[in-house]
Motif scaffolding. Structure first.
Motif, mmCIF file in Angstrom:
data_model
loop_
_atom_site.group_PDB
_atom_site.id
_atom_site.type_symbol
_atom_site.label_atom_id
_atom_site.label_comp_id
_atom_site.label_asym_id
_atom_site.label_seq_id
_atom_site.Cartn_x
_atom_site.Cartn_y
_atom_site.Cartn_z
ATOM 1 N N LEU A 158 -5.869 -4.219 -53.769
ATOM 2 C CA LEU A 158 -5.133 -3.276 -54.593
ATOM 3 C C LEU A 158 -4.898 -3.638 -55.898
ATOM 4 O O LEU A 158 -4.000 -3.251 -56.485
ATOM 5 C CB LEU A 158 -3.787 -3.037 -53.848
ATOM 6 C CG LEU A 158 -4.031 -2.279 -52.435
ATOM 7 C CD1 LEU A 158 -3.482 -3.194 -51.192
ATOM 8 C CD2 LEU A 158 -2.853 -1.031 -52.355
ATOM 9 N N ALA A 196 2.514 3.067 -50.555
ATOM 10 C CA ALA A 196 1.615 4.422 -50.247
ATOM 11 C C ALA A 196 0.128 4.017 -50.362
ATOM 12 O O ALA A 196 -0.682 4.647 -49.465
ATOM 13 C CB ALA A 196 2.083 5.615 -51.128
ATOM 14 N N ARG A 197 -0.196 3.521 -51.432
ATOM 15 C CA ARG A 197 -1.659 3.197 -51.714
ATOM 16 C C ARG A 197 -2.218 2.254 -50.519
ATOM 17 O O ARG A 197 -3.366 2.622 -50.328
ATOM 18 C CB ARG A 197 -1.651 2.606 -52.873
ATOM 19 C CG ARG A 197 -3.453 2.245 -53.562
ATOM 20 C CD ARG A 197 -3.952 3.524 -53.760
ATOM 21 N NE ARG A 197 -5.510 2.959 -53.926
ATOM 22 C CZ ARG A 197 -6.336 3.053 -53.033
ATOM 23 N NH1 ARG A 197 -6.119 3.549 -51.830
ATOM 24 N NH2 ARG A 197 -7.799 2.896 -53.258
ATOM 25 N N ALA A 209 -1.423 2.428 -47.422
ATOM 26 C CA ALA A 209 -1.461 2.990 -46.328
ATOM 27 C C ALA A 209 -2.859 3.933 -46.526
ATOM 28 O O ALA A 209 -3.538 3.985 -45.520
ATOM 29 C CB ALA A 209 -0.381 4.047 -46.274
ATOM 30 N N GLU A 210 -3.123 4.511 -47.811
ATOM 31 C CA GLU A 210 -4.361 5.079 -47.975
ATOM 32 C C GLU A 210 -5.461 4.238 -47.725
ATOM 33 O O GLU A 210 -6.581 4.610 -47.107
ATOM 34 C CB GLU A 210 -4.395 5.673 -49.424
ATOM 35 C CG GLU A 210 -3.227 6.743 -49.456
ATOM 36 C CD GLU A 210 -3.253 7.306 -51.079
ATOM 37 O OE1 GLU A 210 -4.035 6.668 -51.875
ATOM 38 O OE2 GLU A 210 -2.529 8.201 -51.356
ATOM 39 N N LEU A 211 -5.680 3.153 -48.151
ATOM 40 C CA LEU A 211 -6.452 2.332 -48.008
ATOM 41 C C LEU A 211 -7.029 1.645 -46.538
ATOM 42 O O LEU A 211 -7.860 1.484 -46.208
ATOM 43 C CB LEU A 211 -6.372 0.866 -49.020
ATOM 44 C CG LEU A 211 -7.372 -0.015 -49.064
ATOM 45 C CD1 LEU A 211 -8.739 0.388 -49.656
ATOM 46 C CD2 LEU A 211 -6.961 -1.472 -49.940
ATOM 47 N N ALA A 261 -5.830 3.439 -43.940
ATOM 48 C CA ALA A 261 -6.380 4.535 -42.918
ATOM 49 C C ALA A 261 -7.802 4.369 -42.671
ATOM 50 O O ALA A 261 -8.638 4.575 -43.421
ATOM 51 C CB ALA A 261 -5.880 6.000 -43.606
ATOM 52 N N ARG A 278 -9.724 2.268 -41.282
ATOM 53 C CA ARG A 278 -10.311 1.088 -41.406
ATOM 54 C C ARG A 278 -10.500 0.185 -40.297
ATOM 55 O O ARG A 278 -9.168 0.271 -39.505
ATOM 56 C CB ARG A 278 -10.108 0.283 -42.625
ATOM 57 C CG ARG A 278 -10.076 0.760 -43.853
ATOM 58 C CD ARG A 278 -9.647 0.003 -45.143
ATOM 59 N NE ARG A 278 -10.323 -1.385 -45.245
ATOM 60 C CZ ARG A 278 -11.087 -1.691 -46.083
ATOM 61 N NH1 ARG A 278 -11.523 -0.772 -47.197
ATOM 62 N NH2 ARG A 278 -11.817 -2.806 -46.020
ATOM 63 N N ASP A 307 9.143 5.068 -44.008
ATOM 64 C CA ASP A 307 8.799 6.470 -43.583
ATOM 65 C C ASP A 307 8.674 6.662 -42.081
ATOM 66 O O ASP A 307 8.607 7.731 -41.457
ATOM 67 C CB ASP A 307 7.491 6.727 -44.217
ATOM 68 C CG ASP A 307 6.379 5.703 -44.017
ATOM 69 O OD1 ASP A 307 6.471 4.669 -44.263
ATOM 70 O OD2 ASP A 307 5.322 6.273 -43.349
#
Length: 286
Positions: free
Chosen positions: A29, A46-47, A49-51, A53, A55, A194
């Protein structure tokens, strides 16, 4: 999302849990994001989590050495006597406290999930204290209670292990008994904020060799997570990666008659709803 710090092949990493494995996020990141603390400081959860997802895991959890989620936080602060029935457990006739009782711990006093808790040669009174740990995600000073939860990055399990007789060495503090190397544990990971609808009814249990010793919920806290963060931030700036241990229920070993302290060969498990189970064997420090 579950985020953790770990060691593999002699190097420290951090990543996200995926089933029975971990996705290594170290350096993915940004060049400077090499630790979970750095991730929090950069506000990149949050970034991450996106990365993560979709994988596949890079390593099996069985292959890694778990570290404390934040291996070297700037501050570790612990709240004493925070469950309502704990005050009565002291049998001293005192009123409920008006303010939280607080003391510091140092990073070296904690190990990660599955690592050994060390009973020191100076004492046979190693005790367990199952707790919920708050990990700070956003820096703040004089935080209003209504805003406090926005400063929480996530929660973790803590065994706030204590050398009981050494807590009595100081006239006004318990610092010595709370800071023996490897006397407590944190982990196995941090579950991000979250994932929790509320912090007001989380269950914390402690088991020794499978026997339930502690069992309570945050509904019985005298000082809520919101109040604790607001109160502490009056006098010190809370920073990303700081850890706050929120207190232990009744049932610690010292409260049995006779006391039931930990001994080599024991296994201590701290389970918190929505987080998981922190497990550690006990050994004598050589």
């Amino acid at each position: 999302m579950k985020l953790l710090s770990f060691e593999f092949a002699g190097n420290e990493h951090f990543g996200a849990v995926a089933g029975d494995g971990v996705i290594d996020l170290t350096g993915k990141l940004g060049a400077g994001i090499l630790t979970l603390r750095a991730l929090l400081e950069a506000n990149l959860v949050a970034r991450a989590a996106e990365l993560a997802a979709g994988r596949k895991a890079d390593l099996a959890l069985a292959e890694i050495k778990f570290l404390a989620p934040i291996p070297f936080p700037e501050k570790i602060l612990c709240v004493g006597v925070n469950y309502g029935n704990r005050n009565a457990e002291y049998k001293d006739g005192s009123d409920l406290p008006k303010w939280p009782s607080l003391f510091p711990r140092f990073p070296g006093s904690f190990v990660g999930h599955r690592a050994k808790l060390m009973r020191p040669p100076e004492s046979q009174q190693l005790d367990y204290e199952g707790e919920i740990g708050i990990i700070i995600g956003k820096t703040g000073r004089r935080i209003a209670e209504k805003d406090a939860e926005t400063h929480i990055a996530g929660l973790t399990c803590i065994n706030e292990g204590t050398i009981r007789d050494w807590t009595k060495h100081g006239k006004f503090n318990v610092t010595q008994g709370k800071n023996f190397d490897a006397s407590g544990a944190i982990g196995p990971w941090m579950v991000t904020a979250d994932e929790f609808k509320s912090y007001d009814d989380l269950r914390v249990c402690t088991r020794v060799n499978g026997e339930l010793r502690q069992d309570d919920t945050t509904a019985n806290l005298m000082f809520s997570f919101r109040y604790i963060l607001s109160y502490i931030s009056i006098w010190t700036t809370l920073k990303a990666g700081d850890v706050i241990s929120t207190g232990t229920p009744i049932g610690a070993g010292v409260r049995f008659d006779p006391p039931r302290y930990l001994k080599p060969g024991d296994t201590v498990e701290v389970e918190v709803s929505g987080i998981g189970t922190l497990s550690n064997p006990v050994a004598d420090e050589k």
